[in-house]
Scaffold this motif. Structure first.
Motif, PDB file in Angstrom:
ATOM      1  N   LEU A 194      58.616  48.039  21.073  1.00  0.00           N
ATOM      2  CA  LEU A 194      59.488  48.968  20.341  1.00  0.00           C
ATOM      3  C   LEU A 194      59.069  50.426  20.468  1.00  0.00           C
ATOM      4  N   CYS A 195      57.782  50.672  20.806  1.00  0.00           N
ATOM      5  CA  CYS A 195      57.392  52.050  21.138  1.00  0.00           C
ATOM      6  C   CYS A 195      56.808  52.084  22.549  1.00  0.00           C
ATOM      7  N   ALA A 196      55.685  51.388  22.756  1.00  0.00           N
ATOM      8  CA  ALA A 196      55.033  51.435  24.071  1.00  0.00           C
ATOM      9  C   ALA A 196      56.006  50.988  25.170  1.00  0.00           C
ATOM     10  N   ILE A 227      50.076  48.756  16.407  1.00  0.00           N
ATOM     11  CA  ILE A 227      49.376  50.017  16.119  1.00  0.00           C
ATOM     12  C   ILE A 227      49.461  50.892  17.359  1.00  0.00           C
ATOM     13  N   CYS A 228      50.144  52.036  17.206  1.00  0.00           N
ATOM     14  CA  CYS A 228      50.365  52.974  18.301  1.00  0.00           C
ATOM     15  C   CYS A 228      49.377  54.118  18.152  1.00  0.00           C
ATOM     16  N   HIS A 229      48.992  54.705  19.274  1.00  0.00           N
ATOM     17  CA  HIS A 229      48.022  55.798  19.187  1.00  0.00           C
ATOM     18  C   HIS A 229      48.570  56.973  18.373  1.00  0.00           C
ATOM     19  N   SER A 230      49.891  57.144  18.361  1.00  0.00           N
ATOM     20  CA  SER A 230      50.434  58.255  17.573  1.00  0.00           C
ATOM     21  C   SER A 230      50.286  57.996  16.070  1.00  0.00           C
ATOM     22  N   ASP A 231      50.111  56.731  15.665  1.00  0.00           N
ATOM     23  CA  ASP A 231      49.814  56.455  14.250  1.00  0.00           C
ATOM     24  C   ASP A 231      48.516  57.167  13.854  1.00  0.00           C
ATOM     25  N   TYR A 258      45.757  44.791  24.860  1.00  0.00           N
ATOM     26  CA  TYR A 258      45.978  46.183  25.147  1.00  0.00           C
ATOM     27  C   TYR A 258      46.685  46.860  23.975  1.00  0.00           C
ATOM     28  N   ARG A 259      46.992  46.074  22.946  1.00  0.00           N
ATOM     29  CA  ARG A 259      47.641  46.633  21.766  1.00  0.00           C
ATOM     30  C   ARG A 259      47.231  45.817  20.561  1.00  0.00           C
ATOM     31  N   PHE A 260      46.865  46.513  19.476  1.00  0.00           N
ATOM     32  CA  PHE A 260      46.649  45.818  18.210  1.00  0.00           C
ATOM     33  C   PHE A 260      47.989  45.577  17.539  1.00  0.00           C
ATOM     34  N   GLY A 286      53.413  53.067  11.345  1.00  0.00           N
ATOM     35  CA  GLY A 286      53.957  51.862  11.983  1.00  0.00           C
ATOM     36  C   GLY A 286      55.364  52.040  12.481  1.00  0.00           C
ATOM     37  N   HIS A 287      55.529  52.088  13.827  1.00  0.00           N
ATOM     38  CA  HIS A 287      56.880  52.148  14.378  1.00  0.00           C
ATOM     39  C   HIS A 287      57.058  51.166  15.546  1.00  0.00           C
ATOM     40  N   GLU A 288      56.341  50.066  15.426  1.00  0.00           N
ATOM     41  CA  GLU A 288      56.530  48.950  16.372  1.00  0.00           C
ATOM     42  C   GLU A 288      56.713  47.709  15.521  1.00  0.00           C
ATOM     43  N   GLY A 333      62.048  50.569  16.055  1.00  0.00           N
ATOM     44  CA  GLY A 333      61.090  51.377  16.796  1.00  0.00           C
ATOM     45  C   GLY A 333      60.768  52.686  16.094  1.00  0.00           C
ATOM     46  N   CYS A 334      60.784  53.764  16.850  1.00  0.00           N
ATOM     47  CA  CYS A 334      60.277  55.044  16.341  1.00  0.00           C
ATOM     48  C   CYS A 334      61.285  55.838  15.522  1.00  0.00           C
ATOM     49  N   MET A 335      62.557  55.425  15.540  1.00  0.00           N
ATOM     50  CA  MET A 335      63.582  56.204  14.835  1.00  0.00           C
ATOM     51  C   MET A 335      64.341  55.304  13.856  1.00  0.00           C
TER      52      MET A 335
HETATM   53 ZN   LIG Z   1      54.298  54.966  19.201  1.00  0.00          ZN
END
Ligand SMILES: [Zn+2]
Ligand SMILES: [Zn+2]
Length: 356
Positions: A163-165, A41-45, A343-345, A63-65, A89-91
């Motif tokens: 994959l993102c962070a 779970i990324c903050h941009s989600d 530090y990441r869900f 979801g991009h991780e 990842g993100c793309m």
């Molecule tokens: Zn992200």
């Protein structure tokens, strides 16, 4: 036959995420079909779900991780086979012909890369979805050019946030040539910051963490930071003036920027990674006085993402995670809003069976 897929989706900016069933396209010749095991779970989600940037379309599967195993490959796929451990990842696509794409910087694609979720789906007639749908799901189908390999030594759950962070912090560290002797400050020890600390330390840099309190000091040191500074400690901030070559700023809050610029040494750069929609109060004087720069950086290219995964495997680096079940996503969002995660869900998609 399109592939039946179960997921968690946002149906509006206000509603909680709920179970959602849809279909992925049947793999095309260049496609890899993946069983998703874990999604970070990324903050941009949260920003996308809450429509903070505008333009979010619903239902939206964020979801991009994404980390999982290959279940099928198209006829042209040579780089992956069934059973391979892979990440997305993100793309999921880009134009592949513009200068940034040819340089391996697909994230800066001129016509625009295709985001893993929330972007116009080029294959909408095959998937039945108008937009791309992301990783809070049990399956995904992605062109092989946008799939990376997760080395065997990295656990899939703790690798997902790379994959993102992980690439978001790795790319600027490489771009600004961080190595032995570099002095790097990381502002904010969250999902991005903790990756920056681990990677910069592994590259040989002397790492300092800047935070609002000393609550995470022990964690920062365990991750490889040599020093820990509290933003509000004026004497300590003054003592640290002109001492960093690179500041990795992961915080979206804008008010402390001027003070942080003073921390940069001659030719130093502060790179902004946090997604902020506000303007930045930047003054010319602290910039020109030491030829300092303020820069931005967006994730990293696919080739660089693979390089980052291999680097992390070589140095035993992964994300510090809290694994949750899909029905805990809304609770995790509420906690993430308060930066309450170390530090990441990461969502365990195998638990989807029980709730969706
Ligand atoms: Zn992200
Ligand atoms: Zn392009």
């Amino acid at each position: 036959m399109p592939i039946a897929t179960r997921a968690f989706a946002a149906t509006s900016a206000e509603a909680p995420l709920t179970p959602y069933a849809f279909t992925r396209r049947d793999p095309l010749p260049d496609d890899v079909a993946i069983d998703i095991h874990f999604a970070g779970i990324c903050h941009s989600d949260l920003h996308m779900v809450h429509n903070d940037m505008g333009g979010t379309r619903y239902p939206l599967v964020p979801g991009h991780e994404i980390a999982g195993l290959v279940t099928a490959v198209g006829a042209n796929v040579t780089r992956f086979k069934v059973g391979d451990r892979v990440g997305v990842g993100c793309m999921v696509d880009s134009c592949r012909t513009c200068a940034p794409c040819r340089a391996g910087d697909e994230q800066y694609c001129v016509p625009g890369m295709t985001g893993t979720y929330g972007a116009k789906d080029k294959h909408a007639e095959l998937s039945g979805e108008a937009i791309t749908q992301g990783g809070y799901a049990d399956k995904i189908v992605v062109d092989q050019a946008f799939v990376v390999r997760i080395p065997d030594s990295l656990p899939l759950d703790a690798a997902a946030p790379l994959l993102c962070a992980g690439i978001t912090t790795y790319s600027p560290l490489r771009h600004w040539k961080i190595g032995p002797g570099s002095r790097v400050a990381v502002v904010g020890l969250g999902g991005l910051g903790h990756m920056a600390v681990k990677q910069a330390a592994a590259m040989g840099a002397e790492v300092t963490v800047l935070s609002t309190s000393d609550r995470k000091k022990a964690d920062a040191e365990r991750m490889g930071a040599k020093h820990f500074l509290i933003n509000s400690d004026k004497a300590a901030m003054k003592a640290a003036a002109e001492s960093f070559d690179l500041i990795i700023n992961t915080v979206s809050a804008t008010h402390e920027i001027a003070g942080h610029l003073q921390l940069l040494a001659h030719d130093g750069t502060m790179v902004m990674l946090g997604l902020t929609t506000e303007g930045l109060p930047i003054f010319a004087m602290p910039l020109l006085w030491r030829r300092r720069s303020v820069a931005g950086s967006l994730i990293g290219g696919i080739r660089e993402t693979q390089e980052m995964l291999d680097f992390c495997a070589e140095h035993g680096i992964a994300s510090d995670i809290e694994v949750i079940a899909p029905d805990q996503i809304n609770e995790a969002y509420a906690r993430l809003e308060k930066s309450d995660v170390r530090y990441r869900f990461v969502i365990d998609m195998s638990k989807l069976d029980h709730v969706a």
